[in-house]
Design a protein around this motif. Structure first.
Motif, PDB file in Angstrom:
ATOM      1  N   SER A   1       0.826  -1.201   0.000  1.00  0.00           N
ATOM      2  CA  SER A   1       0.000   0.000   0.000  1.00  0.00           C
ATOM      3  C   SER A   1       0.863   1.254   0.000  1.00  0.00           C
ATOM      4  N   SER A   2       0.338   2.291  -0.602  1.00  0.00           N
ATOM      5  CA  SER A   2       1.027   3.579  -0.576  1.00  0.00           C
ATOM      6  C   SER A   2       0.411   4.506   0.464  1.00  0.00           C
ATOM      7  N   ILE A   3      -0.611   4.028   1.178  1.00  0.00           N
ATOM      8  CA  ILE A   3      -1.192   4.783   2.284  1.00  0.00           C
ATOM      9  C   ILE A   3      -1.224   3.873   3.513  1.00  0.00           C
ATOM     10  N   VAL A   4      -1.348   4.468   4.698  1.00  0.00           N
ATOM     11  CA  VAL A   4      -1.323   3.704   5.942  1.00  0.00           C
ATOM     12  C   VAL A   4      -2.639   2.953   6.130  1.00  0.00           C
ATOM     13  N   PHE A   5      -2.546   1.664   6.464  1.00  0.00           N
ATOM     14  CA  PHE A   5      -3.708   0.832   6.762  1.00  0.00           C
ATOM     15  C   PHE A   5      -3.757   0.561   8.268  1.00  0.00           C
ATOM     16  N   ASP A   6      -4.836   0.970   8.931  1.00  0.00           N
ATOM     17  CA  ASP A   6      -4.949   0.749  10.372  1.00  0.00           C
ATOM     18  C   ASP A   6      -5.115  -0.722  10.725  1.00  0.00           C
ATOM     19  N   ASN A   7      -5.575  -1.540   9.777  1.00  0.00           N
ATOM     20  CA  ASN A   7      -5.779  -2.955  10.072  1.00  0.00           C
ATOM     21  C   ASN A   7      -4.482  -3.763  10.096  1.00  0.00           C
ATOM     22  N   VAL A   8      -3.377  -3.159   9.708  1.00  0.00           N
ATOM     23  CA  VAL A   8      -2.089  -3.852   9.811  1.00  0.00           C
ATOM     24  C   VAL A   8      -1.584  -3.726  11.247  1.00  0.00           C
ATOM     25  N   ARG A   9      -1.435  -4.860  11.911  1.00  0.00           N
ATOM     26  CA  ARG A   9      -0.899  -4.890  13.270  1.00  0.00           C
ATOM     27  C   ARG A   9       0.528  -5.423  13.193  1.00  0.00           C
ATOM     28  N   HIS A  10       1.453  -4.501  13.189  1.00  0.00           N
ATOM     29  CA  HIS A  10       2.854  -4.855  12.966  1.00  0.00           C
ATOM     30  C   HIS A  10       3.369  -5.886  13.961  1.00  0.00           C
ATOM     31  N   HIS A  11       2.857  -5.843  15.188  1.00  0.00           N
ATOM     32  CA  HIS A  11       3.366  -6.718  16.239  1.00  0.00           C
ATOM     33  C   HIS A  11       3.001  -8.188  16.029  1.00  0.00           C
ATOM     34  N   LEU A  12       2.211  -8.499  15.013  1.00  0.00           N
ATOM     35  CA  LEU A  12       1.855  -9.894  14.745  1.00  0.00           C
ATOM     36  C   LEU A  12       2.899 -10.613  13.903  1.00  0.00           C
ATOM     37  N   TYR A  13       3.795  -9.870  13.252  1.00  0.00           N
ATOM     38  CA  TYR A  13       4.697 -10.457  12.257  1.00  0.00           C
ATOM     39  C   TYR A  13       6.052 -10.829  12.851  1.00  0.00           C
ATOM     40  N   ASP A  14       6.503 -12.036  12.504  1.00  0.00           N
ATOM     41  CA  ASP A  14       7.802 -12.515  12.964  1.00  0.00           C
ATOM     42  C   ASP A  14       8.914 -12.196  11.974  1.00  0.00           C
ATOM     43  N   ALA A  15       8.597 -12.172  10.687  1.00  0.00           N
ATOM     44  CA  ALA A  15       9.591 -11.891   9.647  1.00  0.00           C
ATOM     45  C   ALA A  15       8.903 -11.237   8.458  1.00  0.00           C
ATOM     46  N   LEU A  16       9.688 -10.514   7.663  1.00  0.00           N
ATOM     47  CA  LEU A  16       9.186  -9.832   6.478  1.00  0.00           C
ATOM     48  C   LEU A  16      10.039 -10.172   5.269  1.00  0.00           C
ATOM     49  N   HIS A  17       9.395 -10.252   4.119  1.00  0.00           N
ATOM     50  CA  HIS A  17      10.089 -10.361   2.838  1.00  0.00           C
ATOM     51  C   HIS A  17       9.597  -9.224   1.950  1.00  0.00           C
TER      52      HIS A  17
END
Length: 344
Positions: A221-237
């Motif tokens: 996304s190019s805008i902020v999504f409030d439904n993304v809860r960053h603290h749920l993720y262990d790793a990113l690609h």
């Protein structure tokens, strides 16, 4: 089972074993669960009534899901559509009874998303009786994934046989990966979540990297999504379009699975994750089929790269990421405060 409506049949996913350490959770259209769950909850709580108009903006897959939910529950659907919505989806929306308006073509996705949100607000100002579904911001869209989590846990019980589980999928609005893992962790906190992002997305800090093929629909996304809860993720690609294309083509070539671009990206990320941690079972979320990607992805299958030759660059922070493929341990950290300040 005889289903009362086609939406109830289409929402049900299939579990397909890809390798000993990888299973695909394949959907016809994943967001049908989200839309059905949200509309049913709104009706049950009296927030909306039958026959009322529900509105949202979409680049395609959620528009179809919301139109089906409205058809299922006797609501009217209005979609402010991206210019990227394909003709097949548009035709289905119109026949299903949804009204559709597309914003004017934009030079980039950020402007396209901003124009769509602006248009939704204009409609709401003129028609306050219309209900905005806010798929990117209202956590009501997490509700539908409880049913999937329960079904997956039950189905994989024998397969897991004590093996820990890792879920791999596109971040997107945050509701699908976030909703699924939130419910799975209620009984098993050890479930890991690996999120996939395109370069150019603000969600996990890749907005300064330009992918000439544009942001991959459904995972960034190019805008902020409030439904993304960053603290749920262990790793990113983070990966570019060509890597996601390669994953989609490989999935079809090696396993005969015709799936969308976000699924291909997830498959590639899961291949790397399984190599690093072979003792875990990796569940790849296949959000949709490959039909709307025929021209853009599958017709270009000759451009696909051999997955055995691809590997990500390990980074310790988003600032270190580099194209075309980077990965880092996120370790369930919160969204950095300065990201929120910059977005504001």
């Amino acid at each position: 089972m005889i289903h009362p409506h086609i939406a109830d049949a289409l929402k049900v996913p299939d579990l397909i074993r890809l390798t000993d350490g990888m299973v695909l959770l394949r959907f016809e259209s994943m967001k049908i669960y989200s839309a059905l769950g949200a509309v049913r909850d709104l009706l049950d709580r009296g927030v909306v009534r039958p026959g009322q108009t529900l509105i949202d903006s979409s680049s395609g897959i959620y528009a179809h899901a919301l139109a089906l939910a409205c058809h299922r529950y006797g609501m009217h659907c209005h979609i402010v559509a991206s210019t990227t919505v394909d003709a097949t989806t548009l035709a289905q929306l119109e026949v299903l009874g949804a009204t559709v308006e597309q914003v004017k073509p934009s030079e980039n996705l950020k402007l396209d998303q901003q124009l769509r949100v602006r248009r939704v607000r204009e409609i709401l100002a003129d028609h306050p009786e219309v209900h905005w579904m806010r798929q990117y911001h209202d956590d009501i869209h997490y509700l539908g994934y409880r049913e999937i989590a329960d079904a997956v846990a039950a189905e994989l019980a024998d397969t897991l046989a004590g093996r820990p589980l890792t879920v791999v999928g596109g971040v997107g609005s945050g509701a699908s990966t976030g909703g699924l893992v939130t419910h799975l962790r209620r009984t098993d906190p050890s479930v890991r979540l690996v999120g996939v992002q395109p370069f150019g997305s603000v969600t996990f800090g890749s907005q300064d990297h330009h992918d000439p093929e544009a942001i991959i629909a459904g995972i960034g996304s190019s805008i902020v999504f409030d439904n993304v809860r960053h603290h749920l993720y262990d790793a990113l690609h983070w990966m570019d379009f060509v890597h996601a294309l390669s994953g989609s083509v490989a999935l079809l070539r090696e396993h005969a699975v015709f799936a969308g671009l976000s699924t291909g990206a997830g498959y590639l990320a899961a291949t790397d994750a399984a190599r690093r941690d072979p003792d875990r079972l990796h569940l790849v979320i296949g959000a949709d089929t490959g039909h709307r990607y025929v021209e853009r992805v599958f017709a270009r299958h000759a451009e696909a790269r051999d997955l055995t030759t691809l590997a990500p660059v390990d980074v310790s922070s988003p600032e270190e990421m580099t194209m075309p493929w980077s990965t880092m341990a996120w370790n369930r950290a919160a969204c950095p405060a300065h990201w929120k300040e910059q977005a504001a």
